[in-house]
Design a protein around this motif. Structure first.
Motif, PDB file in Angstrom:
ATOM      1  N   GLN A 185     -16.842 -46.316  20.593  1.00 43.94           N
ATOM      2  CA  GLN A 185     -18.149 -45.681  20.635  1.00 43.94           C
ATOM      3  C   GLN A 185     -19.244 -46.639  21.079  1.00 43.94           C
ATOM      4  OE1 GLN A 185     -18.576 -43.935  16.743  1.00 43.94           O
ATOM      5  NE2 GLN A 185     -17.090 -42.337  17.197  1.00 43.94           N
ATOM      6  N   CYS A 186     -18.884 -47.902  21.260  1.00 40.59           N
ATOM      7  CA  CYS A 186     -19.794 -48.941  21.770  1.00 40.59           C
ATOM      8  C   CYS A 186     -21.097 -49.032  20.986  1.00 40.59           C
ATOM      9  CB  CYS A 186     -20.084 -48.718  23.250  1.00 40.59           C
ATOM     10  SG  CYS A 186     -18.616 -48.809  24.280  1.00 40.59           S
ATOM     11  N   ILE A 187     -20.979 -48.987  19.688  1.00 38.35           N
ATOM     12  CA  ILE A 187     -22.156 -49.127  18.837  1.00 38.35           C
ATOM     13  C   ILE A 187     -22.261 -50.578  18.417  1.00 38.35           C
ATOM     14  CG2 ILE A 187     -23.214 -48.473  16.648  1.00 38.35           C
ATOM     15  CD1 ILE A 187     -21.815 -45.760  16.937  1.00 38.35           C
ATOM     16  N   ASP A 188     -23.343 -51.227  18.811  1.00 39.89           N
ATOM     17  CA  ASP A 188     -23.587 -52.613  18.408  1.00 39.89           C
ATOM     18  C   ASP A 188     -24.378 -52.607  17.110  1.00 39.89           C
ATOM     19  OD1 ASP A 188     -22.326 -53.799  20.603  1.00 39.89           O
ATOM     20  OD2 ASP A 188     -24.108 -53.513  21.838  1.00 39.89           O
ATOM     21  N   LEU A 189     -23.750 -53.086  16.077  1.00 41.28           N
ATOM     22  CA  LEU A 189     -24.384 -53.105  14.772  1.00 41.28           C
ATOM     23  C   LEU A 189     -24.990 -54.478  14.514  1.00 41.28           C
ATOM     24  CD1 LEU A 189     -21.506 -51.372  12.837  1.00 41.28           C
ATOM     25  CD2 LEU A 189     -23.647 -50.337  13.556  1.00 41.28           C
ATOM     26  N   PRO A 190     -26.211 -54.502  14.000  1.00 43.25           N
ATOM     27  CA  PRO A 190     -26.808 -55.784  13.648  1.00 43.25           C
ATOM     28  C   PRO A 190     -26.000 -56.465  12.556  1.00 43.25           C
ATOM     29  CG  PRO A 190     -28.416 -53.988  13.453  1.00 43.25           C
ATOM     30  CD  PRO A 190     -27.080 -53.371  13.725  1.00 43.25           C
ATOM     31  N   ALA A 191     -26.059 -57.773  12.523  1.00 45.16           N
ATOM     32  CA  ALA A 191     -25.274 -58.553  11.568  1.00 45.16           C
ATOM     33  C   ALA A 191     -25.646 -58.258  10.113  1.00 45.16           C
ATOM     34  CB  ALA A 191     -25.451 -60.036  11.854  1.00 45.16           C
TER      35      ALA A 191
END
Length: 68
Positions: free
Chosen positions: A28-34
């Motif tokens: 889904q190419c969701i970049d989640l913040p750390a």
């Protein structure tokens, strides 16, 4: 059809958690913040387990799409 339903495999001891993370971040190419904490096992248990099934063989867990 069986080979077309193949989706993912892992030799992880926590395969369902790894699969939920893989679906979210890679497919889904969701970049989640750390700083965001996600319970990947709960994601599998509540949302993904109905759409996929697993087969464990020779130390590997294979995930297949149930709706193929």
């Amino acid at each position: 059809q069986f080979s077309d339903a193949y989706f993912y495999q892992t030799d992880s001891w926590n395969a369902e958690r790894d699969f939920a993370e893989y679906i979210t971040t890679e497919i889904q190419c969701i970049d989640l913040p750390a700083y965001v904490v996600i319970d990947w096992q709960a994601t599998w248990d509540c949302n993904l387990r109905y759409d996929f099934f697993t087969i464990e063989f020779d130390g590997e867990t294979y995930f297949f799409n149930s709706n193929f």
